[in-house]
Write a protein that holds these residues in place. Structure first.
Motif, short mmCIF file in Angstrom:
data_model
loop_
_atom_site.label_atom_id
_atom_site.label_comp_id
_atom_site.label_asym_id
_atom_site.label_seq_id
_atom_site.Cartn_x
_atom_site.Cartn_y
_atom_site.Cartn_z
N GLU A 132 27.01 15.78 -32.69
CA GLU A 132 26.03 16.85 -32.77
C GLU A 132 24.89 16.44 -33.69
OE1 GLU A 132 28.02 20.39 -34.06
OE2 GLU A 132 29.40 20.38 -32.36
N ARG A 133 23.70 16.93 -33.37
CA ARG A 133 22.55 16.67 -34.23
C ARG A 133 22.68 17.54 -35.48
NH1 ARG A 133 17.46 14.73 -33.32
NH2 ARG A 133 17.61 14.99 -31.07
N GLU A 134 22.53 16.92 -36.63
CA GLU A 134 22.52 17.63 -37.91
C GLU A 134 21.25 17.23 -38.64
OE1 GLU A 134 25.70 17.38 -40.80
OE2 GLU A 134 27.11 18.20 -39.34
N GLY A 135 20.30 18.13 -38.70
CA GLY A 135 19.02 17.79 -39.31
C GLY A 135 18.32 16.73 -38.49
N SER A 136 17.98 15.61 -39.14
CA SER A 136 17.28 14.54 -38.42
C SER A 136 18.23 13.45 -37.94
CB SER A 136 16.21 13.93 -39.33
OG SER A 136 16.84 13.35 -40.46
N GLY A 137 19.53 13.63 -38.16
CA GLY A 137 20.50 12.61 -37.76
C GLY A 137 21.61 13.17 -36.90
N TRP A 138 22.51 12.31 -36.51
CA TRP A 138 23.64 12.68 -35.67
C TRP A 138 24.95 12.42 -36.41
CZ3 TRP A 138 23.64 14.48 -30.53
CH2 TRP A 138 22.37 14.65 -29.98
N LYS A 139 25.94 13.28 -36.15
CA LYS A 139 27.25 13.15 -36.79
C LYS A 139 28.33 13.37 -35.74
CE LYS A 139 25.87 14.05 -41.38
NZ LYS A 139 26.07 12.98 -42.27
N VAL A 140 29.46 12.73 -35.97
CA VAL A 140 30.63 12.95 -35.12
C VAL A 140 31.31 14.22 -35.62
CG1 VAL A 140 32.84 12.00 -34.37
CG2 VAL A 140 30.89 10.46 -34.73
N SER A 141 31.48 15.19 -34.73
CA SER A 141 32.06 16.46 -35.13
C SER A 141 33.50 16.64 -34.67
CB SER A 141 31.22 17.63 -34.62
OG SER A 141 31.18 17.62 -33.22
N LYS A 142 33.91 15.90 -33.64
CA LYS A 142 35.27 16.04 -33.13
C LYS A 142 35.67 14.78 -32.38
CE LYS A 142 36.94 19.93 -31.76
NZ LYS A 142 37.30 21.16 -31.09
N SER A 143 36.97 14.49 -32.43
CA SER A 143 37.52 13.36 -31.70
C SER A 143 38.88 13.79 -31.17
CB SER A 143 37.66 12.15 -32.64
OG SER A 143 38.43 11.15 -32.05
N ILE A 144 39.09 13.57 -29.88
CA ILE A 144 40.39 13.87 -29.26
C ILE A 144 40.92 12.57 -28.66
CG2 ILE A 144 41.62 15.21 -27.51
CD1 ILE A 144 39.35 17.30 -27.75
N ASN A 145 42.08 12.15 -29.14
CA ASN A 145 42.69 10.89 -28.71
C ASN A 145 43.88 11.15 -27.81
OD1 ASN A 145 41.98 8.47 -31.12
ND2 ASN A 145 41.27 10.56 -31.31
N SER A 146 44.01 10.35 -26.77
CA SER A 146 45.22 10.39 -25.94
C SER A 146 45.63 8.96 -25.63
CB SER A 146 44.98 11.18 -24.65
OG SER A 146 44.01 10.54 -23.85
N TYR A 147 46.91 8.80 -25.36
CA TYR A 147 47.48 7.47 -25.13
C TYR A 147 48.22 7.45 -23.81
CZ TYR A 147 46.50 6.77 -30.06
OH TYR A 147 45.87 6.67 -31.28
N LYS A 148 48.12 6.33 -23.10
CA LYS A 148 48.85 6.13 -21.84
C LYS A 148 49.53 4.78 -21.88
CE LYS A 148 46.04 8.93 -18.81
NZ LYS A 148 45.20 8.95 -17.65
#
Length: 148
Positions: A132-148
């Motif tokens: 997501e854009r936060e101010g003038s930069g971008w940040k990672v807000s969520k990560s969903i991991n799955s394994y196979k």
């Protein structure tokens, strides 16, 4: 007498410089390095470098304050921002032995969802990353991991 004064002066200078370096702490300059996260593309590239190549510069800068990571497996788990940042800092310099692909699934002016796939010899890890854009930069807000 003159050489004795020079010796004491040299010893004092060495002691002062040693204390000054110790006060700075190890890696204090590297840990505070700013990373260019001005676009979503730069942010996802940096996320991939942090998670797969052991990059440690700008790790704290990369994640939003409310970031969380969900791991979908037999033992489903949610990790907080602090836990993930601490783990990634410990992995400094560690490169994963896997084939990597990144695909942008959705993108708008203030939002991006990317799919990062890591193919290891015996399993595949899929990471859905929300930025997501936060101010003038971008940040990672969520990560969903799955394994196979």
């Amino acid at each position: 007498m003159n050489s004795l004064v020079k010796t004491f002066a040299a010893a004092a200078l060495i002691a002062v410089s040693t204390f000054a370096m110790a006060a700075e702490g190890p890696g204090s300059k590297a840990a505070k390095a700013n990373v260019n996260l001005s676009t979503a593309d730069f942010a996802i590239e940096h996320y991939v470098a942090v998670t797969t190549e052991g990059e440690s510069a700008g790790v704290e800068q990369l994640f939003a304050k409310d970031f969380n990571q969900k791991v979908q497996s037999a033992n489903a788990k949610t990790n907080s921002r602090d836990v993930v940042v601490k783990y990634l800092k410990k992995q400094k310099g560690e490169k994963l032995n896997c084939a990597l692909s990144t695909e942008i699934l959705e993108e708008s002016v203030d939002y991006m969802v990317a799919k990062v796939t890591l193919k290891f010899e015996n399993f595949t890890k899929t990471d859905l990353v929300t930025l997501e854009r936060e101010g003038s930069g971008w940040k990672v807000s969520k990560s969903i991991n799955s394994y196979k």
